[in-house]
Design a protein around this motif. Structure first.
Motif, short mmCIF file in Angstrom:
data_model
loop_
_atom_site.label_atom_id
_atom_site.label_comp_id
_atom_site.label_asym_id
_atom_site.label_seq_id
_atom_site.Cartn_x
_atom_site.Cartn_y
_atom_site.Cartn_z
N ASP A 12 142.21 -85.76 54.52
CA ASP A 12 141.12 -84.87 54.12
C ASP A 12 140.84 -84.98 52.62
O ASP A 12 139.67 -85.00 52.21
CB ASP A 12 141.46 -83.41 54.47
N ARG A 13 141.88 -85.06 51.82
CA ARG A 13 141.69 -85.19 50.37
C ARG A 13 140.97 -86.48 50.01
O ARG A 13 140.10 -86.50 49.15
CB ARG A 13 143.03 -85.13 49.64
N ILE A 14 141.37 -87.56 50.66
CA ILE A 14 140.72 -88.85 50.40
C ILE A 14 139.24 -88.78 50.71
O ILE A 14 138.39 -89.16 49.90
CB ILE A 14 141.40 -89.98 51.21
N ASN A 15 138.91 -88.28 51.90
CA ASN A 15 137.50 -88.22 52.29
C ASN A 15 136.73 -87.15 51.51
O ASN A 15 135.53 -87.29 51.32
CB ASN A 15 137.37 -88.04 53.80
N GLN A 16 137.42 -86.13 51.06
CA GLN A 16 136.78 -85.13 50.20
C GLN A 16 136.39 -85.77 48.86
O GLN A 16 135.30 -85.57 48.36
CB GLN A 16 137.71 -83.94 49.98
N TRP A 17 137.32 -86.54 48.30
CA TRP A 17 137.04 -87.22 47.04
C TRP A 17 135.88 -88.20 47.20
O TRP A 17 134.98 -88.24 46.36
CB TRP A 17 138.29 -87.95 46.54
N ILE A 18 135.91 -88.97 48.28
CA ILE A 18 134.82 -89.92 48.53
C ILE A 18 133.50 -89.17 48.70
O ILE A 18 132.47 -89.59 48.18
CB ILE A 18 135.13 -90.80 49.76
N GLY A 19 133.53 -88.04 49.39
CA GLY A 19 132.31 -87.25 49.57
C GLY A 19 131.74 -86.75 48.26
O GLY A 19 130.53 -86.75 48.06
N ARG A 20 132.61 -86.32 47.37
CA ARG A 20 132.13 -85.88 46.05
C ARG A 20 131.53 -87.04 45.27
O ARG A 20 130.53 -86.89 44.58
CB ARG A 20 133.27 -85.24 45.26
N PHE A 21 132.16 -88.20 45.36
CA PHE A 21 131.62 -89.40 44.72
C PHE A 21 130.25 -89.75 45.30
O PHE A 21 129.32 -90.08 44.55
CB PHE A 21 132.61 -90.57 44.91
N ILE A 22 130.12 -89.62 46.61
CA ILE A 22 128.85 -89.91 47.28
C ILE A 22 127.75 -88.97 46.77
O ILE A 22 126.60 -89.37 46.62
CB ILE A 22 129.00 -89.77 48.81
N GLY A 23 128.11 -87.73 46.47
CA GLY A 23 127.13 -86.79 45.93
C GLY A 23 126.51 -87.32 44.64
O GLY A 23 125.30 -87.19 44.42
N TRP A 24 127.33 -87.93 43.80
CA TRP A 24 126.80 -88.52 42.56
C TRP A 24 125.95 -89.76 42.87
O TRP A 24 124.97 -90.03 42.16
CB TRP A 24 127.93 -88.86 41.60
N LEU A 25 126.33 -90.48 43.91
CA LEU A 25 125.52 -91.65 44.29
C LEU A 25 124.12 -91.23 44.75
O LEU A 25 123.16 -91.97 44.54
CB LEU A 25 126.21 -92.47 45.38
N VAL A 26 124.03 -90.07 45.39
CA VAL A 26 122.71 -89.58 45.80
C VAL A 26 121.83 -89.39 44.58
O VAL A 26 120.66 -89.78 44.57
CB VAL A 26 122.83 -88.27 46.62
N LEU A 27 122.39 -88.78 43.55
CA LEU A 27 121.63 -88.60 42.31
C LEU A 27 121.21 -89.95 41.73
O LEU A 27 120.04 -90.13 41.35
CB LEU A 27 122.46 -87.82 41.29
N LEU A 28 122.13 -90.89 41.69
CA LEU A 28 121.81 -92.23 41.18
C LEU A 28 120.72 -92.89 42.02
O LEU A 28 119.79 -93.50 41.48
CB LEU A 28 123.06 -93.10 41.16
N MET A 29 120.80 -92.74 43.34
CA MET A 29 119.79 -93.32 44.24
C MET A 29 118.41 -92.74 43.94
O MET A 29 117.42 -93.47 43.89
CB MET A 29 120.17 -93.06 45.69
N VAL A 30 118.35 -91.45 43.74
CA VAL A 30 117.07 -90.81 43.43
C VAL A 30 116.53 -91.32 42.09
O VAL A 30 115.34 -91.63 41.97
CB VAL A 30 117.21 -89.27 43.43
N LEU A 31 117.40 -91.42 41.10
CA LEU A 31 116.96 -91.91 39.79
C LEU A 31 116.45 -93.35 39.87
O LEU A 31 115.41 -93.67 39.27
CB LEU A 31 118.09 -91.80 38.77
N VAL A 32 117.14 -94.19 40.60
CA VAL A 32 116.68 -95.58 40.77
C VAL A 32 115.35 -95.59 41.51
O VAL A 32 114.43 -96.33 41.15
CB VAL A 32 117.74 -96.44 41.50
N GLY A 33 115.22 -94.75 42.52
CA GLY A 33 113.96 -94.67 43.27
C GLY A 33 112.81 -94.21 42.40
O GLY A 33 111.70 -94.75 42.48
#
Length: 184
Positions: A12-33
């Motif tokens: 759960d901790r591993i996937n929680q950490w990855i999920g938080r990282f993914i949240g930042w990727l969403v922001l990056l994706m929007v900025l690139v878009g």
């Protein structure tokens, strides 16, 4: 069972950490878009090319990462799609049993099949170092590897969920005792 629940918390901790990282990727994706859109229109107006196929593909690749790596995070938080006409009204132990059986009979075997049938295609992509056919495009083989990683993470999270659901079914864990995000 305590060792299994400890393993579940680690997953759960591993996937929680990855999920938080993914949240930042969403922001990056929007900025690139946003840059891709602004660059296209401003570039036309000033007669310069301010975007590229690589930037467009980066946006696609980030979306791929969000979708694929976010699947285990969504499963952890029970945010996946569910048709719960009957399920919503069942007691917690029955829900736990159904989730446990579904994980063992459907989720984990499906993930194993995806990995099995994707392996050769991804290996071939690495062997030829597959590139995008678009001019200035990006390599395809690293992003294809994300398929294997994401389904491996989904298997791990499925194991974690199966452990927790079995403990709930046995009465060793209450549904509200599942670790909350703040505890991870």
């Amino acid at each position: 069972m305590n060792k299994l629940l400890r393993l579940s918390r680690i997953i759960d901790r591993i996937n929680q950490w990855i999920g938080r990282f993914i949240g930042w990727l969403v922001l990056l994706m929007v900025l690139v878009g946003v840059w891709n859109v602004i660059g296209r229109y401003v570039g036309r107006a000033v007669g310069q090319n301010l975007t590229s196929n690589a930037l467009i593909e980066i946006q696609w690749y980030i979306f791929d990462l969000v979708f694929l790596l976010g699947a285990a995070y969504a499963l952890k938080h029970d945010e996946h799609v569910r048709v719960d006409v009957l399920y919503a009204n069942w007691p917690a132990q029955r829900k736990a049993l159904i989730d446990f059986i579904g994980t063992l009979l459907f989720l984990i075997p499906f993930c194993i099949l995806v990995i099995f049938f994707s392996w050769n295609t991804i290996a071939a992509s690495w062997a030829i170092q597959e590139m995008s056919p678009d001019p200035g495009g990006l390599p395809r083989y690293p992003i294809k590897t994300t398929i294997l990683i994401s389904f491996a993470l989904l298997i791990l999270q499925g194991i974690s969920e199966a452990i927790k659901k079995f403990a709930i079914f046995q009465g060793l864990l209450q549904p509200e005792e599942e670790p909350h995000e703040s505890e991870l």
